[in-house]
Design a protein around this motif. Sequence first.
Motif, PDB file in Angstrom:
ATOM      1  N   LYS A   1     -89.992  23.396  70.843  1.00  0.00           N
ATOM      2  CA  LYS A   1     -88.569  23.070  70.772  1.00  0.00           C
ATOM      3  C   LYS A   1     -88.044  23.505  69.408  1.00  0.00           C
ATOM      4  CE  LYS A   1     -86.848  19.693  73.021  1.00  0.00           C
ATOM      5  NZ  LYS A   1     -86.364  18.378  73.478  1.00  0.00           N
ATOM      6  N   ILE A   2     -87.029  24.363  69.419  1.00  0.00           N
ATOM      7  CA  ILE A   2     -86.407  24.816  68.173  1.00  0.00           C
ATOM      8  C   ILE A   2     -85.520  23.690  67.656  1.00  0.00           C
ATOM      9  CG2 ILE A   2     -84.882  26.512  67.126  1.00  0.00           C
ATOM     10  CD1 ILE A   2     -85.699  28.459  69.331  1.00  0.00           C
ATOM     11  N   ASP A   3     -85.746  23.288  66.426  1.00  0.00           N
ATOM     12  CA  ASP A   3     -85.006  22.152  65.878  1.00  0.00           C
ATOM     13  C   ASP A   3     -83.519  22.487  65.743  1.00  0.00           C
ATOM     14  OD1 ASP A   3     -85.187  19.440  64.581  1.00  0.00           O
ATOM     15  OD2 ASP A   3     -84.233  20.585  62.969  1.00  0.00           O
ATOM     16  N   ARG A   4     -82.687  21.465  65.885  1.00  0.00           N
ATOM     17  CA  ARG A   4     -81.237  21.637  65.841  1.00  0.00           C
ATOM     18  C   ARG A   4     -80.759  22.167  64.487  1.00  0.00           C
ATOM     19  NH1 ARG A   4     -79.061  17.857  68.216  1.00  0.00           N
ATOM     20  NH2 ARG A   4     -80.928  16.845  69.012  1.00  0.00           N
ATOM     21  N   THR A   5     -81.544  21.931  63.418  1.00  0.00           N
ATOM     22  CA  THR A   5     -81.117  22.403  62.090  1.00  0.00           C
ATOM     23  C   THR A   5     -81.082  23.925  62.032  1.00  0.00           C
ATOM     24  OG1 THR A   5     -83.410  22.298  61.315  1.00  0.00           O
ATOM     25  CG2 THR A   5     -82.024  20.371  60.922  1.00  0.00           C
ATOM     26  N   PHE A   6     -81.931  24.594  62.811  1.00  0.00           N
ATOM     27  CA  PHE A   6     -81.899  26.052  62.853  1.00  0.00           C
ATOM     28  C   PHE A   6     -80.776  26.548  63.767  1.00  0.00           C
ATOM     29  CE2 PHE A   6     -86.626  25.266  62.290  1.00  0.00           C
ATOM     30  CZ  PHE A   6     -86.571  25.386  60.903  1.00  0.00           C
ATOM     31  N   THR A   7     -80.553  25.837  64.877  1.00  0.00           N
ATOM     32  CA  THR A   7     -79.517  26.244  65.829  1.00  0.00           C
ATOM     33  C   THR A   7     -78.122  26.085  65.227  1.00  0.00           C
ATOM     34  OG1 THR A   7     -80.954  25.499  67.631  1.00  0.00           O
ATOM     35  CG2 THR A   7     -78.637  25.874  68.159  1.00  0.00           C
ATOM     36  N   ARG A   8     -77.941  25.049  64.443  1.00  0.00           N
ATOM     37  CA  ARG A   8     -76.602  24.706  63.930  1.00  0.00           C
ATOM     38  C   ARG A   8     -75.988  25.847  63.118  1.00  0.00           C
ATOM     39  NH1 ARG A   8     -77.644  20.184  60.415  1.00  0.00           N
ATOM     40  NH2 ARG A   8     -78.262  21.845  58.967  1.00  0.00           N
ATOM     41  N   ASP A   9     -76.747  26.500  62.266  1.00  0.00           N
ATOM     42  CA  ASP A   9     -76.196  27.504  61.352  1.00  0.00           C
ATOM     43  C   ASP A   9     -76.593  28.927  61.726  1.00  0.00           C
ATOM     44  OD1 ASP A   9     -75.084  25.440  59.805  1.00  0.00           O
ATOM     45  OD2 ASP A   9     -76.956  25.197  58.674  1.00  0.00           O
TER      46      ASP A   9
ATOM     47  N   ALA B   1     -90.646  34.729  69.424  1.00  0.00           N
ATOM     48  CA  ALA B   1     -91.700  35.735  69.552  1.00  0.00           C
ATOM     49  C   ALA B   1     -93.079  35.089  69.560  1.00  0.00           C
ATOM     50  CB  ALA B   1     -91.589  36.741  68.409  1.00  0.00           C
ATOM     51  N   LEU B   2     -93.266  34.096  68.705  1.00  0.00           N
ATOM     52  CA  LEU B   2     -94.546  33.402  68.643  1.00  0.00           C
ATOM     53  C   LEU B   2     -94.838  32.692  69.960  1.00  0.00           C
ATOM     54  CD1 LEU B   2     -96.996  32.329  67.029  1.00  0.00           C
ATOM     55  CD2 LEU B   2     -95.526  30.456  66.231  1.00  0.00           C
ATOM     56  N   ALA B   3     -93.833  31.994  70.494  1.00  0.00           N
ATOM     57  CA  ALA B   3     -94.021  31.283  71.762  1.00  0.00           C
ATOM     58  C   ALA B   3     -94.372  32.252  72.882  1.00  0.00           C
ATOM     59  CB  ALA B   3     -92.755  30.501  72.102  1.00  0.00           C
ATOM     60  N   LYS B   4     -93.711  33.408  72.887  1.00  0.00           N
ATOM     61  CA  LYS B   4     -93.998  34.407  73.922  1.00  0.00           C
ATOM     62  C   LYS B   4     -95.441  34.870  73.837  1.00  0.00           C
ATOM     63  CE  LYS B   4     -92.366  38.833  75.769  1.00  0.00           C
ATOM     64  NZ  LYS B   4     -91.383  39.942  75.606  1.00  0.00           N
ATOM     65  N   GLN B   5     -95.925  35.122  72.606  1.00  0.00           N
ATOM     66  CA  GLN B   5     -97.304  35.569  72.420  1.00  0.00           C
ATOM     67  C   GLN B   5     -98.303  34.507  72.860  1.00  0.00           C
ATOM     68  OE1 GLN B   5     -98.600  38.539  71.433  1.00  0.00           O
ATOM     69  NE2 GLN B   5     -96.518  39.370  71.516  1.00  0.00           N
ATOM     70  N   LEU B   6     -97.949  33.236  72.685  1.00  0.00           N
ATOM     71  CA  LEU B   6     -98.850  32.140  73.033  1.00  0.00           C
ATOM     72  C   LEU B   6     -98.643  31.660  74.471  1.00  0.00           C
ATOM     73  CD1 LEU B   6     -98.668  30.001  69.747  1.00  0.00           C
ATOM     74  CD2 LEU B   6    -100.514  31.516  70.482  1.00  0.00           C
ATOM     75  N   GLY B   7     -97.696  32.271  75.180  1.00  0.00           N
ATOM     76  CA  GLY B   7     -97.456  31.879  76.564  1.00  0.00           C
ATOM     77  C   GLY B   7     -96.768  30.540  76.697  1.00  0.00           C
ATOM     78  N   LEU B   8     -95.892  30.188  75.752  1.00  0.00           N
ATOM     79  CA  LEU B   8     -95.211  28.895  75.751  1.00  0.00           C
ATOM     80  C   LEU B   8     -93.735  29.074  76.075  1.00  0.00           C
ATOM     81  CD1 LEU B   8     -96.699  27.394  72.442  1.00  0.00           C
ATOM     82  CD2 LEU B   8     -97.563  27.119  74.768  1.00  0.00           C
ATOM     83  N   ASP B   9     -93.151  28.054  76.736  1.00  0.00           N
ATOM     84  CA  ASP B   9     -91.711  28.020  76.933  1.00  0.00           C
ATOM     85  C   ASP B   9     -91.036  27.639  75.622  1.00  0.00           C
ATOM     86  OD1 ASP B   9     -92.102  28.593  79.608  1.00  0.00           O
ATOM     87  OD2 ASP B   9     -92.165  26.472  80.184  1.00  0.00           O
ATOM     88  N   VAL B  10     -89.731  28.000  75.506  1.00  0.00           N
ATOM     89  CA  VAL B  10     -88.968  27.667  74.306  1.00  0.00           C
ATOM     90  C   VAL B  10     -87.718  26.902  74.719  1.00  0.00           C
ATOM     91  CG1 VAL B  10     -87.771  28.524  72.263  1.00  0.00           C
ATOM     92  CG2 VAL B  10     -89.805  29.705  73.095  1.00  0.00           C
ATOM     93  N   VAL B  11     -87.482  25.765  74.049  1.00  0.00           N
ATOM     94  CA  VAL B  11     -86.290  24.956  74.274  1.00  0.00           C
ATOM     95  C   VAL B  11     -85.507  24.919  72.972  1.00  0.00           C
ATOM     96  CG1 VAL B  11     -85.369  22.702  74.917  1.00  0.00           C
ATOM     97  CG2 VAL B  11     -87.483  23.530  75.969  1.00  0.00           C
ATOM     98  N   ALA B  12     -84.244  25.301  73.018  1.00  0.00           N
ATOM     99  CA  ALA B  12     -83.396  25.255  71.829  1.00  0.00           C
ATOM    100  C   ALA B  12     -82.566  23.984  71.871  1.00  0.00           C
ATOM    101  CB  ALA B  12     -82.504  26.488  71.767  1.00  0.00           C
ATOM    102  N   GLU B  13     -82.700  23.155  70.839  1.00  0.00           N
ATOM    103  CA  GLU B  13     -81.930  21.912  70.747  1.00  0.00           C
ATOM    104  C   GLU B  13     -80.654  22.146  69.949  1.00  0.00           C
ATOM    105  OE1 GLU B  13     -84.878  18.167  70.810  1.00  0.00           O
ATOM    106  OE2 GLU B  13     -85.060  19.349  68.983  1.00  0.00           O
ATOM    107  N   GLY B  14     -79.689  21.240  70.136  1.00  0.00           N
ATOM    108  CA  GLY B  14     -78.476  21.250  69.322  1.00  0.00           C
ATOM    109  C   GLY B  14     -77.514  22.377  69.633  1.00  0.00           C
TER     110      GLY B  14
END
Length: 693
Positions: free
Chosen positions: A622-630, A646-659
Motif C-alpha cells: 500500500k502506497i502511503d498517502r503522504t506520497f500520493t498527496r504531493d 516497479a518493485l511490486a511488479k517484480q515481486l508479483g505483488l498488487d499495489v494499492v494507492a491510499e489517499g
Amino acid sequence: MQDARLLKDLIEHMPVGVVVHGPQSEIISANQTAADILGLSIDQMLGKVAIDPAWRFEASDGSPMALADYPVNRVLASRASVRDLVIKVHRPVTRDVVWVVCNAFPSIGSDGAVLQVITCFTDVTALKVAEQALQASEERLNLVLKGSSDAPWDWDLVAGTMYYSPRWWQMIGREFNEVAPTPDLWISWLHPDDGKRVQGRMDELLTDPAITSFEEEFQLAKKSGGYLPVLCRGFILRNAAGIPIRLSGTNMDLTERKQTEARIHQLAYFDVLTGLPNRTMLIERLKTAMAMAQRTRQKGALLFIDLDNFKSLNDTLGHDVGDKLLKMVAGRLQQSVRKSDQVARLGGDEFVVVLENLGEDLQVAAIESETAGQKIVTALNESFYLSNQPFRTSPSIGITLFDEDSCGCDELLKQADVAMYQAKAAGRNTLRFFDPSMQAEVDQRVAMENDLRAALQNGELRLHCQPQVNHKGELIGGEALVRWDHPVRGMVTPDQFIPLSEATGLILPLGEWVLESACRTLVQWERKARLASIPLSVNISVHQVRDPDFVSRVMAILQRTGVNPARLRLELTESLMADNVNDVITKMNALRAEGIRFSLDDFGTGYSSLSYLKRFPLAELKIDRTFTRDVMTDPNDVAIIEIIIALAKQLGLDVVAEGVETEAQFEFLLSRHCGVFQGYLFGRPVPIEQFGN
C-alpha cells in the motif's frame, strides 16, 4: 733424602690437617694445620692415644661419638678406610668447637698388620655454620609459612617447571600435586571474567624489564565448585639482559576480606531492616539514571511513596509489628515494578521508586509512570497479615518526571515529596504529579482509558469501511476502520484512542473485536450480490502480532465466524520488520496456509528492508498517502511511487494507492499502472452497514 724433605714440606704446607697414628693409636706425627685445627701444639699432640683422647668428638647429628667410632679406632679395628666423616670436635684448650671432614686410611705391613693410620682433617666450620644458619632460616621460613594463610608458588621460566605449595592446593580444595603442576595449570582454572585481563597482565610482566614485582586479584576454580578470590603477589627475577628467568610469589585467600567488604558495603548502602538501597545508594543510582537520560533522551520518573496512617499502627501494635509491615511493603514494591527499576527506603515509612526508559515522549512517560504508580497502589491495598491478623494500609504517591534538562537529585526528591503531600491532601491512597498540568492531562488519559475499557464491554465501538476500487472505478474491496461512539464525547477517531490502547494493553481485546466484527461482516456480505466476493482488509497492530497466541486467536475467530479466509486481508505495518523477523514470518506463514492474505501498509515510511520484503508472504503493498498527496508537485514523490510500483511488479505483488483525493492524482497513478485505489475521491469511510449500498 731430598724426596723425604719435599714430602715433609708438602705435608706441612697442605691446607689439610694430617695426623699419623701408630698401631696403638698413638700420635706419631702431625702437621701444623692439624695442630691449628685440633687446638693443641704438635708437641702436645704427640703420644696422645685414641683410647684416652684429648678431644671429644660428636657425630654430625650432635650425638656423642663412642671411642670405638673414632676414625683411627675404626681403621685399626677394621683395617678399612673411613671416608668423609663429618665430626664436631670439642677442642681441649680453647673450649670451643670446630667442624671437620675426616678421612682415615691404614698403612698395612707385609704381614697384614696395620703399621700406621693416617688421618686427614679439613676444617669446614665456616661451611657448617653457614649450613646451620641456612637450615635455621629454612626452618623459620617453614614455620612462618605453616602459620600463614598464604600459599607460595615458584615458576622457573628457564626450566619450564612450576611449584605449587601444599597450601596452594589446599586453598582450592585439592590434594598436593593432585594433577600435573604445569605452568599453565592455574591459568586454566581462572574465572572466565578474569582470564583475558590476567593473561594480558602476565604478558606485560614478562615483556617489560622495568617491572620487578606485581600484585593482582583474580578467582581460581575450586574442586568443590565455585571460585576462590585470591590476591597474588610476587617478584620477577631477571638476568643481566633483563630477560625474566623466575617468578615467585604467594596467593592470599581473599574470601574473608571480600565478605567483610560486602558487609561494609551492605551497611553503607543498604537499609538494615528491609535490605533495600538506602538514601546514599538511591542518590548514586538516581544520578546514574539522570546521566543516562541525558545520553539517550529517554524520560524517567521518581515516585515518592509514604504509607498512610503508619504512625498509628506503630503506636497501637508496637514497633516490631511496624517493622514486619515495612519488610512486607518492601517485598511488594519490588514485585510491583520491573527488574530494571530501582526501589529504595529513605527511612521510616518512606520509600522511593526510580523508573527509567519511559520513552522520549513526555505524555507517554507520564502514562507509564502513572500506570506503575497505580500498580503499586493496588499491591499495597491488599491485606497484610500481621500476628495472624489482617491489616490494611494504603500509600500516598508523589511523582515527578526527569529528563536531560532536569535539576539535581535533591530537587527531584523535594518535588516528589511535594507531590506526595498533594496526594495526601487529595484523600490519601492515590497519586499526584508534581506538575499540575501534567496531572490534569494524566487524569484525562486515565478517564479515557476507563471509558475505553467500558466501551469494549458496552458495545460502543463501531466498524466503518472505506471502499477500494480498480482502474475503472469499480468496487473491488474495502478497508475496515474502527470508530468509538462515546456517549458524551461523541464519535472518537482512532488517532485519539488507538495510541492509548497500545500504551495500556487494551489493543489486544480491541484488535480482536475489530477482527471478529470484520469476519462476521464478510459472512453477512455473502448474502449480497455486490459484496459476496470482495475482500475486506483489517489493520493489525504490531502488539497483536507479537502476542505469542496471535495465530491461535485468529484461527479461533475464523472458526467461530465461519468466514472464508481467502476474503480476509490483514494489513501490517513496516514496524514489524524492526525485530523478531523470523517469529513474524512464521506466524504469517501459518495463517497464509489457511488462505489469509497479507498487505504491507504505509510502505516506504518505516523500516523497509528489501532483504526482508522478499521473505514475507505478502500479497500487496500500500502506497502511503503522504506520497500520493504531493505527487503532482513533488518530483521525489513521483520517483518513490514509480519505484514502489516497479518493485511490486517484480515481486508479483498488487499495489494499492491510499489517499487518492483528486482526478489528477488518479490519472497519474493510472499512467504508472497502479492497480487499486483508495481515498476520498471514491468514498469516505461509512458505517459498515451502509457500505456497498
